[in-house]
Design an enzyme around this catalytic site. Structure first.
Site, short mmCIF file in Angstrom:
data_model
loop_
_atom_site.label_atom_id
_atom_site.label_comp_id
_atom_site.label_asym_id
_atom_site.label_seq_id
_atom_site.Cartn_x
_atom_site.Cartn_y
_atom_site.Cartn_z
N ARG A 1 38.83 -40.25 -20.72
CA ARG A 1 39.59 -41.26 -21.48
C ARG A 1 39.73 -42.58 -20.73
O ARG A 1 40.73 -43.28 -20.87
CB ARG A 1 41.00 -40.74 -21.83
CG ARG A 1 41.02 -39.64 -22.88
CD ARG A 1 40.93 -40.22 -24.27
NE ARG A 1 41.03 -39.17 -25.27
CZ ARG A 1 42.15 -38.87 -25.92
NH1 ARG A 1 43.26 -39.53 -25.70
NH2 ARG A 1 42.15 -37.91 -26.81
N TYR B 1 41.32 -28.24 -35.28
CA TYR B 1 41.82 -29.45 -35.95
C TYR B 1 41.54 -29.39 -37.45
O TYR B 1 42.34 -29.83 -38.27
CB TYR B 1 41.21 -30.71 -35.33
CG TYR B 1 41.84 -31.08 -34.00
CD1 TYR B 1 43.02 -31.83 -33.95
CD2 TYR B 1 41.28 -30.67 -32.80
CE1 TYR B 1 43.61 -32.15 -32.74
CE2 TYR B 1 41.86 -30.99 -31.58
CZ TYR B 1 43.03 -31.73 -31.56
OH TYR B 1 43.62 -32.04 -30.37
N ASP C 1 34.90 -40.19 -30.78
CA ASP C 1 35.94 -39.15 -30.79
C ASP C 1 35.34 -37.82 -31.23
O ASP C 1 34.38 -37.80 -32.01
CB ASP C 1 37.09 -39.53 -31.71
CG ASP C 1 38.35 -38.72 -31.39
OD1 ASP C 1 39.10 -39.14 -30.49
OD2 ASP C 1 38.54 -37.65 -31.99
N ARG D 1 44.17 -46.96 -24.04
CA ARG D 1 45.32 -47.85 -24.23
C ARG D 1 46.00 -48.34 -22.96
O ARG D 1 46.80 -49.26 -23.03
CB ARG D 1 46.36 -47.16 -25.13
CG ARG D 1 45.91 -47.11 -26.58
CD ARG D 1 46.71 -46.09 -27.37
NE ARG D 1 46.43 -44.76 -26.86
CZ ARG D 1 46.92 -43.64 -27.39
NH1 ARG D 1 47.73 -43.70 -28.42
NH2 ARG D 1 46.61 -42.47 -26.88
N ARG E 1 41.07 -53.04 -29.91
CA ARG E 1 41.62 -52.05 -30.85
C ARG E 1 42.37 -52.73 -31.99
O ARG E 1 42.29 -52.31 -33.14
CB ARG E 1 42.56 -51.12 -30.06
CG ARG E 1 43.35 -50.12 -30.87
CD ARG E 1 42.48 -48.93 -31.24
NE ARG E 1 43.24 -47.91 -31.95
CZ ARG E 1 43.49 -47.94 -33.25
NH1 ARG E 1 43.05 -48.95 -33.99
NH2 ARG E 1 44.14 -46.96 -33.83
O1 CP3 Z 1 37.10 -42.81 -22.70
C1 CP3 Z 1 36.73 -41.71 -23.15
O2 CP3 Z 1 37.03 -40.62 -22.62
C2 CP3 Z 1 35.79 -41.69 -24.34
C3 CP3 Z 1 36.35 -41.59 -25.64
C4 CP3 Z 1 37.14 -40.38 -26.11
C5 CP3 Z 1 38.24 -40.51 -26.98
N1 CP3 Z 1 38.61 -39.25 -27.36
C6 CP3 Z 1 38.83 -41.78 -27.42
C7 CP3 Z 1 40.17 -41.79 -28.03
C8 CP3 Z 1 36.90 -39.01 -25.90
C9 CP3 Z 1 35.88 -38.31 -25.01
C10 CP3 Z 1 37.84 -38.32 -26.72
C11 CP3 Z 1 37.87 -36.84 -26.83
C12 CP3 Z 1 38.91 -36.20 -27.64
N2 CP3 Z 1 39.47 -36.64 -28.79
C13 CP3 Z 1 39.43 -34.91 -27.36
C14 CP3 Z 1 38.99 -34.01 -26.23
C15 CP3 Z 1 39.59 -34.38 -24.94
C16 CP3 Z 1 41.06 -34.13 -24.82
O3 CP3 Z 1 41.79 -35.11 -24.66
O4 CP3 Z 1 41.47 -32.95 -24.86
C17 CP3 Z 1 40.39 -34.63 -28.36
C18 CP3 Z 1 41.22 -33.38 -28.45
C19 CP3 Z 1 40.39 -35.72 -29.27
C20 CP3 Z 1 41.18 -35.86 -30.51
C21 CP3 Z 1 42.07 -37.02 -30.47
N3 CP3 Z 1 41.65 -38.34 -30.52
C22 CP3 Z 1 43.47 -37.02 -30.41
C23 CP3 Z 1 44.34 -35.78 -30.34
C24 CP3 Z 1 43.89 -38.36 -30.43
C25 CP3 Z 1 45.29 -38.89 -30.51
C26 CP3 Z 1 46.04 -38.68 -29.26
C27 CP3 Z 1 46.39 -39.98 -28.64
O5 CP3 Z 1 46.18 -40.08 -27.40
O6 CP3 Z 1 46.87 -40.86 -29.35
C28 CP3 Z 1 42.73 -39.17 -30.44
C29 CP3 Z 1 42.69 -40.65 -30.45
C30 CP3 Z 1 41.89 -41.31 -29.38
N4 CP3 Z 1 40.63 -40.95 -29.00
C31 CP3 Z 1 42.29 -42.45 -28.63
C32 CP3 Z 1 41.21 -42.76 -27.77
C33 CP3 Z 1 41.10 -43.90 -26.79
C34 CP3 Z 1 43.60 -43.21 -28.76
C35 CP3 Z 1 43.74 -43.79 -30.13
C36 CP3 Z 1 44.01 -45.28 -30.23
O7 CP3 Z 1 43.48 -46.11 -29.47
O8 CP3 Z 1 44.74 -45.62 -31.17
#
Ligand code: CP3
Length: 340
Positions: free
Chosen positions: A23, A148, A73, A27, A36
């Site tokens: 990640r 999910y 994602d 943010r 974003r």
């Molecule tokens: O930088 C990186 O790692 C690459 C991009 C990436 C994102 N999500 C961007 C993201 C990767 C590899 C993921 C994987 C992901 N997404 C997982 C597996 C890894 C883990 O964390 O267990 C999972 C379970 C998801 C599903 C997901 N996406 C959730 C549960 C959420 C919301 C949680 C939160 O932090 O708000 C996301 C949103 C998300 N994916 C964001 C980012 C940067 C934040 C959303 C935003 O910017 O509004």
């Protein structure tokens, strides 16, 4: 010159481990929040190559990480099975919940079309990244994506998914196979566009009894690895069965992945003693100690680096960076890992 992450994934133990963070685009970076804010919604953001390329590059410019993970994602794949996915600010991902009876009629759609913009992002990155930086593509593993889809979003204990496995094993098997087959096509696209490493995120691999772990984690992961190899994809594959505990051993031996990402809860000495000695390992700093910073952060980095010395190791967190991490803590981490 071989890139440091690719050396480690080929089994080499380096004096200093290469470093990137799960990640790392996100943010905690003001420049991420700026881009974003220009996107209509999160899915649109992931599917707009110029924006996704830009936010992938931001942490590389700022910190010079050795690896760059594609910005996308794991919840894009359900769209290729005809499911709706949306993100609610402050709540996270939402999907229409999937019941056992819905599974028979699911079909894999036009993966390369629906997720084509992600392929374009990978192609952009393979041109834009510095020569020493390894481009990492990824997807969710079938079990985590299925949870999910079934729950309609995140959930405390994946109760409906676990019930569905025990009550409707054939339906669960079909769902996992469909996700695996769509994921193979998605990852073949990423590899063909220039991804040099692929990572499979199984964020909900914890709390599963052995026969279930075998059916929902190991078998679908092996299906993906075998499908990729059959399609001619040769790049290293990192598996991340988060929270798998002792099940990491069977995962390492039976899925065919090249390397393992370790979560922060896995006992380090146990991992060194029980996982295959030549298998590259990535991890496993607690994201909370990165938030804390200071001496605690330095001490944990030293502990992890010395524990893995002599083994092929990539430094990383045990789970994703949180939005509240100060930038100077990330700078401290990179300096410390590099011995500067
Ligand atoms: O930088 C990186 O790692 C690459 C991009 C990436 C994102 N999500 C961007 C993201 C990767 C590899 C993921 C994987 C992901 N997404 C997982 C597996 C890894 C883990 O964390 O267990 C999972 C379970 C998801 C599903 C997901 N996406 C959730 C549960 C959420 C919301 C949680 C939160 O932090 O708000 C996301 C949103 C998300 N994916 C964001 C980012 C940067 C934040 C959303 C935003 O910017 O509004």
């Amino acid at each position: 010159m071989t890139k440091s992450i690719l050396k480690v994934l080929a089994g080499e133990a380096l004096d200093r481990p290469p470093v990137w963070l799960m990640r790392q685009a996100g943010r905690y970076l003001p420049e991420y929040r700026q881009v974003r804010s220009t996107a209509k919604n999160f899915i649109d953001f992931c599917l707009t190559p110029d924006k996704a390329t830009e936010v992938t590059l931001q942490p590389i410019r700022r910190f010079g990480f050795d690896g760059s993970i594609l910005f996308a994602d794991i919840l894009l794949i359900p769209m290729t099975l005809g499911r709706n996915v949306w993100f609610v600010a402050g709540e996270g991902p939402k999907l229409d919940p999937l019941a056992a009876d819905d599974i028979a009629s699911l079909e894999i759609g036009d993966v390369e079309g629906i997720l084509g913009p992600v392929g374009q992002t990978v192609a952009n990155l393979s041109v834009a990244l510095p020569d020493k930086t390894t481009l990492i593509g990824f997807a969710g593993s079938p079990w985590t994506v299925a949870t999910y889809m079934i729950e309609g979003g995140g959930s405390k204990d994946r109760w409906n998914s676990r019930r569905l496995y025990w009550e409707h094993p054939a339906a669960m098997e079909r769902l996992l196979d469909l996700i695996a087959d769509a994921t193979i096509r998605y990852l073949v696209m990423q590899a063909n566009a220039g991804a040099e490493v692929l990572k499979l995120f199984d964020s909900w691999a914890e709390g599963l009894p052995p026969p279930m772990f075998e059916d929902v984690v190991i078998r679908p992961t092996r299906r993906i690895v075998e499908g990729l190899r059959a399609a001619g994809v040769t790049c290293p594959i990192i598996g991340f069965p988060k929270g798998a505990g002792p099940n990491y051993v069977a995962y390492a031996e039976q899925t065919g992945v090249t390397a393992l990402a370790l979560d922060h809860g896995l006992n380090t000495q146990w991992a060194l003693d029980n996982l295959p000695k030549n298998m590259p390992l990535q991890g496993q700093l607690d994201p909370a100690v990165l938030r804390a910073g200071g001496d605690a952060l330095d001490r944990e980095i030293e502990r992890i680096i010395s524990a893995f010395r002599g083994r092929p190791h990539i430094f990383n967190l045990g789970h994703g960076i949180t939005p509240d991490v100060p930038i100077d803590h990330v700078e401290q981490l990179v300096r410390k890992v590099r011995g500067e």
